[in-house]
Design a protein around this motif. Structure first.
Motif, PDB file in Angstrom:
ATOM      1  N   LEU A 323       0.833  -1.209   0.000  1.00 33.07           N
ATOM      2  CA  LEU A 323       0.000   0.000   0.000  1.00 33.07           C
ATOM      3  C   LEU A 323       0.864   1.255   0.000  1.00 33.07           C
ATOM      4  O   LEU A 323       0.557   2.223  -0.668  1.00 33.07           O
ATOM      5  CB  LEU A 323      -0.888   0.011   1.246  1.00 33.07           C
ATOM      6  CG  LEU A 323      -1.932  -1.086   1.303  1.00 33.07           C
ATOM      7  CD1 LEU A 323      -2.678  -1.025   2.613  1.00 33.07           C
ATOM      8  CD2 LEU A 323      -2.915  -0.925   0.152  1.00 33.07           C
ATOM      9  N   ASP A 324       1.913   1.230   0.808  1.00 30.27           N
ATOM     10  CA  ASP A 324       2.765   2.407   0.928  1.00 30.27           C
ATOM     11  C   ASP A 324       4.174   2.064   0.468  1.00 30.27           C
ATOM     12  O   ASP A 324       4.913   1.409   1.180  1.00 30.27           O
ATOM     13  CB  ASP A 324       2.794   2.881   2.387  1.00 30.27           C
ATOM     14  CG  ASP A 324       3.517   4.208   2.521  1.00 30.27           C
ATOM     15  OD1 ASP A 324       4.142   4.642   1.534  1.00 30.27           O
ATOM     16  OD2 ASP A 324       3.465   4.805   3.605  1.00 30.27           O
ATOM     17  N   PRO A 325       4.550   2.503  -0.732  1.00 26.06           N
ATOM     18  CA  PRO A 325       5.862   2.115  -1.266  1.00 26.06           C
ATOM     19  C   PRO A 325       7.009   2.552  -0.368  1.00 26.06           C
ATOM     20  O   PRO A 325       8.069   1.951  -0.378  1.00 26.06           O
ATOM     21  CB  PRO A 325       5.912   2.826  -2.613  1.00 26.06           C
ATOM     22  CG  PRO A 325       4.878   3.878  -2.559  1.00 26.06           C
ATOM     23  CD  PRO A 325       3.817   3.374  -1.639  1.00 26.06           C
ATOM     24  N   ARG A 326       6.793   3.599   0.424  1.00 26.23           N
ATOM     25  CA  ARG A 326       7.877   4.078   1.267  1.00 26.23           C
ATOM     26  C   ARG A 326       8.247   3.061   2.334  1.00 26.23           C
ATOM     27  O   ARG A 326       9.375   3.016   2.802  1.00 26.23           O
ATOM     28  CB  ARG A 326       7.477   5.392   1.947  1.00 26.23           C
ATOM     29  CG  ARG A 326       7.588   6.579   1.045  1.00 26.23           C
ATOM     30  CD  ARG A 326       6.891   7.758   1.651  1.00 26.23           C
ATOM     31  NE  ARG A 326       5.461   7.474   1.844  1.00 26.23           N
ATOM     32  CZ  ARG A 326       4.615   8.344   2.335  1.00 26.23           C
ATOM     33  NH1 ARG A 326       5.015   9.510   2.700  1.00 26.23           N
ATOM     34  NH2 ARG A 326       3.345   8.036   2.462  1.00 26.23           N
ATOM     35  N   THR A 329      11.025   0.157   1.374  1.00 28.06           N
ATOM     36  CA  THR A 329      12.460   0.372   1.218  1.00 28.06           C
ATOM     37  C   THR A 329      13.046   0.605   2.593  1.00 28.06           C
ATOM     38  O   THR A 329      12.600   1.483   3.316  1.00 28.06           O
ATOM     39  CB  THR A 329      12.749   1.630   0.372  1.00 28.06           C
ATOM     40  OG1 THR A 329      11.697   1.765  -0.539  1.00 28.06           O
ATOM     41  CG2 THR A 329      14.065   1.518  -0.320  1.00 28.06           C
ATOM     42  N   LYS A 330      14.006  -0.175   2.927  1.00 30.87           N
ATOM     43  CA  LYS A 330      14.614   0.025   4.226  1.00 30.87           C
ATOM     44  C   LYS A 330      15.580   1.202   4.149  1.00 30.87           C
ATOM     45  O   LYS A 330      16.161   1.484   3.124  1.00 30.87           O
ATOM     46  CB  LYS A 330      15.354  -1.232   4.668  1.00 30.87           C
ATOM     47  CG  LYS A 330      14.391  -2.265   5.210  1.00 30.87           C
ATOM     48  CD  LYS A 330      15.110  -3.280   6.068  1.00 30.87           C
ATOM     49  CE  LYS A 330      16.142  -4.024   5.281  1.00 30.87           C
ATOM     50  NZ  LYS A 330      16.837  -4.977   6.137  1.00 30.87           N
TER      51      LYS A 330
END
Lengths: 337, 723
Positions: A323-326, A329-330
């Motif tokens: 849902l949230d691409p942010r 990504t670590k």
């Protein structure tokens, strides 16, 4: 990313394992715990039976063998759970797993509908409130939301079961379906199921949607001030797209965490709620287990609820990145250094 | 690419005619007029630079060109847009017509690229939905987008497939420029498009912008607070002060021959690399409040030439000489009396500043590494392999008493981390930090039994932050904020003495009456005043070293000099050393140069050059310092912006820094040996330490090595193939 999934799965498994160990510890180590209770009960009931027989019966009931070394007992108990053997209920005289398997779908049914309504109503109302920020509609809705949210769900449940059940007779006061329908995919059965579930669902939804509406309102107002919204408007995107993809999506994201917590809250809440409405779900049986000192049943329900919560949160966690691409990504902002 | 005489050929047909445009907001305190009677023509295919400090109304002017003033503001006046001979009244359009004009004819680029993208959808989707909304052909449009991205030195497929947060700030800003050009507009309005970026990236984007502008025949309105930045780019400049245009003219006229006293003062207040430091002067006073603009000429309270006429009536924006307009009665006097620092006849030599540095270092940093681990962590952290960010590698530095060391470099180069390590706010991974010869972290852990207790060391090393607004507690009065450190470290101090000391400091730093300022809350102070309070708070500890982390970057251009002067003055009074962190070489030069300090240049966690200010600025040795100097050197108007002397625009990933010399992936002088071997600071035979093989003794294998060929270069973590 693969590492994250592995770590998250391991964490979920560890939680389940820890809860089971805790359940074992409660059964085995607590003074005056279930084993003493079962033994005392059996001795009272059948004074003639000798000690060896009682011990055998205790073992059958609690799934614990008292003469074995602690480690062996633990391994036996754990492997029993792995096989789905949660012991035998003393009160119902049936395997606990069988009782819970019958009850679980009904609890899940009530919960799913409640969650859907809570978030459906909360999000739509919150969005409408944010759109009309500062209007009379906004302030009245805020007031109503706060008021309803401050009523405990079990108080709402008792009030409803009294007025709508006993006094007016509009809704049933107990049970999952009427006795005159045949289970299966037929309309009378489904209608009856909804009819019986209506009050439990209502008491959950009425007391829970307010906080979601307020959260959604706050999030939406925050998103409304974002620069990308202004850029989107200047780019000439249709208002419909902006409302859905820009405001809606970004406002709902933070609520996903609240959604996860709600799963646990509702499972826990089902214990009291199902008792009030005499609705035979997992919570109902757990309450009976506590009441009747039916420890195997109680433990089984306890473990089942924990596993369900863990799975719910696990799934929610794994899907959040979609849902949230942010979130997928670590590390994120590397320019901080 | 460069045209010999661009301005005369381009003053052709106007594309915008703005007449008497005003933007007003109704507020409780009265009507706030944030754009006041702006009248200007914008011509086809020109670059108009609009310059002003924060709160001068320049963003409102930008929004007005799209008739997109944020509500509840109202825009009056007349704005006519010319499209192929057709005249469009921008303020009289229906919403649908206006929607069409925006982005199809006039597009806009905002300052914060990060916040201009929807974080939850991909860059490709941003392009697609823009094309869909304007009923353009998606396939052709995306092809155009790819072309634009490639023109901006981006890898189109990679960028289109990314989410906004996966791109660096500079890449986001370029992607945003591409997004604004995807519908092939005629006019591009850019509101501080580079303000959030490093100088080097700003420069690179400007040179790309010039190419794109030529290629797509654009008219560009470039809004900025940074006059020198835009001077080389723009054909014409318009200076705004107090919500009005005060001067408009050809870029070279306005820049080298400004006629309005404000423009002249502004130019003198901006630090640069060439002007002698003694000739830079801050502008006295502060910009007016939009509700209470002074009567007459709004600049008269700050203007040295003001008289009764200026107070009584507002001077019109009138043509002075050929196409050069200025709103001043005394522009002729201004040109004589306010001397421009860059064109002074006096010999351009600074008084030699003699530093008062001690022989013994206060703080010495010895072979310090600071590494951060990314990812991992948590209960099951051992399942994932954490990435190690080499924020600082093998740094050696000594800070003396009354010293100033300026650390410069791009963001992500580790300058803040090194600064924090110096003042013992960041524990180094390896190496030692000593305070007057005593191991700081050893003292902290009780391993070293020194004479100086940890508390005293902690007190002696202080810090002021970049954003003064967020480093003061907004719910406490200035006095309470300042009392805390005194109360903590001097518990026996008499409350009366404490107050006296605070009031004395406020007075000393120019905040008078101090009793009034002491009782204010932070929001009642201006940015410069807040930063002064932060500075006082650090100084109340009587520290030996103060870390000033971008301490002037958040201030308005005209206030920066004032703040730096104050800091230097306080150094004399309090015997403090400063570690001054800045991404701006001019600020570093001004600050460190006035105290005979040093400049340290950092790149990807390593100090690459360290030396006296004038040596580093005038004769930079490391290729990276030369690039930084190129990015800062701007007072030369004659040459147009050229391509950067660097092979890649984007900085490599600090998680995976290039092997060998870390700069070799971007270095114009790189040879094959730079890929394998890493130069160090102390082996160079140059005037001051420089970590480059070119400064090594001549027998070094560098000189026999082959130059690095771009074609075979595999650039780690850097998607840009700079041509």
């Amino acid at each position: 990313m693969v590492n994250y999934y592995l770590a998250r799965t391991a964490q979920a498994l560890f939680t389940v394992f820890a809860v089971m160990t805790l359940a074992f510890g409660l059964i085995r180590l607590m003074p005056g715990g279930p084993m003493d209770f079962v033994r005392a009960q059996l001795q009272q009931e059948a004074g003639a039976v000798d000690q060896a027989q009682i011990n055998a019966m205790v073992e059958v009931y609690t799934n614990v063998h008292p003469e074995q070394p602690l480690l062996d007992q633990y391994v036996d108990y754990m492997s029993g759970i792995m096989r789905g053997d949660l012991g035998v209920s003393m009160w119902y005289d049936r395997p606990v797993s069988e009782i819970l398997a019958m009850a679980l779908p009904w609890t899940v049914f009530v919960m799913t509908i409640s969650l859907a309504f809570t978030f459906g109503i909360g999000i739509s109302l919150g969005a409408a409130m944010a759109y009309a920020e500062g209007s009379r509609f906004d302030s009245i809705s805020t007031l109503v939301s706060i008021f309803l949210n401050s009523i405990p769900y079990y108080v709402a449940a008792i009030v409803m079961v009294y007025f709508l059940g006993y006094e007016s007779g509009m809704f049933p006061i107990g049970g999952r379906i009427s006795s005159d329908v045949t289970p299966g995919l037929n309309i009378p059965f489904i209608a009856s199921a909804f009819y019986h579930a209506a009050l439990p669902i209502a008491s959950f939804v009425i007391t829970a949607f307010g906080i979601q509406a307020l959260a959604m309102r706050g999030n939406s107002i925050r998103v409304l001030g974002e620069d990308y919204l202004r850029v989107a408007q200047l780019r000439g995107l249709p208002p419909h797209d902006i409302a859905l993809r820009y405001i809606g999506r970004n406002a709902i994201l933070p609520m996903y965490t609240g959604f996860m917590i709600s799963i646990g809250f509702m499972f826990g809440g089902s214990v009291i709620l199902e008792e009030i409405f005499a609705y035979p779900g997992v919570g109902f049986y757990m309450f009976r287990g506590i009441e009747a000192r039916d420890y195997p049943l109680m433990m089984g329900a306890f473990i089942l609820i924990t596993v369900a919560v863990v799975i719910g949160v696990y799934v929610a966690d794994l899907t959040y990145g979609k849902l949230d691409p942010r979130a997928s990504t670590k590390g994120g902002d590397r320019e901080a250094f | 690419m460069t045209e010999p005489e661009p301005t005369t050929t381009k003053m052709g047909r106007p594309v915008f005619e703005v007449e008497g445009a005003s933007v007003t907001y109704d507020m409780d305190r009265g009507v706030s007029r944030v754009l006041d009677d702006a009248t200007i023509d914008i011509f086809e295919e020109e670059i108009l630079g609009v310059v002003g400090e924060s709160g001068s109304g320049k963003s409102m002017f930008a929004s007005s060109l799209l008739n997109a003033v944020p509500p509840p503001g109202t825009l009056d006046g007349e704005i006519r847009y010319h499209r192929d001979g057709e005249v469009i009244d921008l303020l009289g359009l229906s919403p649908e017509q206006l929607r069409r004009v925006r982005w199809e004819d006039v597009a806009m680029v905002f300052q914060g690229a990060q916040s201009s993208f929807n974080p939850t959808i991909s860059i490709r989707r941003h392009f697609e939905e823009t094309l869909e909304a304007h009923e353009y052909d998606i396939e052709n449009g995306l092809e155009h987008a790819r072309q634009l991205l490639a023109d901006l030195y981006l890898d189109p497929e990679r960028v289109l497939g990314s989410y906004p947060h996966e791109l660096s700030g500079g890449m986001q800003q370029r992607a945003l420029i591409a997004l604004s050009l995807v519908l092939e507009p005629d006019v591009l309005v850019m509101d501080e498009p580079t303000a959030a970026l490093d100088l080097l990236m700003q420069r690179s984007i400007l040179s790309l912008l010039e190419n794109v502008k030529e290629k797509y025949e654009l008219t560009v309105v470039f809004i900025t607070h940074d006059l020198p930045l835009v001077a080389g780019l723009a054909d014409r400049l318009a200076v705004m002060y107090s919500f009005k245009f005060v001067e408009i003219g050809r870029a070279e006229d306005v820049f080298s021959n400004p006629k309005h006293p404000y423009t002249r003062a502004l130019l003198n207040a901006i630090p640069n690399l060439d002007t002698p430091r003694s000739r830079m002067h801050p502008i006295e006073g502060s910009a007016p409040d939009p509700v209470n603009v002074p009567t007459g000429c709004s600049y008269h309270p700050r203007c040295p030439l003001a008289d009764e006429q200026c107070e009584a009536a507002e001077p019109p924006l009138a043509e002075t000489t050929d196409k050069h307009h200025a709103a001043c009665y005394y522009w002729e006097e201004a040109m004589e009396e306010i001397e421009l620092s860059i064109e002074s006849d006096e010999p351009a030599v600074d008084d030699t500043v003699v530093g008062r540095q001690s022989d013994e270092p206060v703080v010495s940093v010895d072979a310090v590494d600071v590494h951060f681990e990314q990812g991992g962590g948590g209960l099951f952290g051992f399942f994932s392999d954490p990435d190690t960010v080499h924020a600082v590698d093998d740094a050696n530095l000594e800070i003396y008493e009354n010293d100033v060391v300026a650390l410069v470099g791009e963001s992500g180069c580790g300058k803040t981390t090194l600064g924090k390590a110096i003042i013992a706010a960041q524990r180094p991974t390896n190496g030692t930090v000593r305070y007057r010869g005593q191991d700081i972290w050893g003292t902290r852990d009780g391993r070293v039994d020194g004479e100086i207790p940890w508390e005293q060391i902690r007190r002696s090393l202080q810090m002021i932050h970049q954003d003064p607004g967020s480093s003061l507690n907004s719910h406490r009065k200035i006095k309470s904020s300042l009392e805390d450190p005194l109360r903590r470290w001097h518990p026996n101090m008499d409350p009366g003495d404490r107050e006296e000391r605070i009031l004395g400091m406020l007075e000393y730093t120019g905040m008078s009456p101090p009793t009034d300022y002491a009782l204010r809350y932070p929001h009642q102070l201006s940015g410069g005043e807040k930063q002064r309070v932060a500075l006082i708070r650090a100084l109340l500890m009587n520290p030996d070293v103060i870390l000033a982390d971008e301490a002037v970057s958040a201030l308005d251009v005209s206030l920066r000099l004032e703040m730096m002067d104050l800091m230097l003055e306080l150094q004399d009074a309090f015997d403090t050393s400063y570690v001054f962190i800045s991404h701006n070489l001019s600020n570093a030069r001004y600050f460190a140069g006035n105290a005979d300090g040093r400049i340290g240049v950092m790149y990807l966690g390593e100090l690459v050059e360290l030396g006296p200010v004038d040596e580093v600025i005038d004769e930079p040795l490391h290729p990276y310092t030369k690039v930084l100097k190129w990015a800062t050197d701007d007072m030369e108007l004659s040459d147009r912006i050229e391509d950067p002397p660097i092979r890649g625009i984007d900085i490599p990933d600090p998680v995976n820094p290039p092997a060998g010399c870390r700069f070799h992936t971007r270095c114009p002088e790189a040879r094959t040996v730079c890929r394998e071997e890493s130069p160090s600071l102390d082996e160079a035979v140059s005037a001051h330490p420089t970590a480059c093989f070119r400064e090594y003794p001549m027998e070094h294998p560098y000189w026999d090595s082959e130059p690095v060929d771009d074609a075979e270069e595999t650039v780690t973590g850097d998607p840009i193939d700079a041509g």
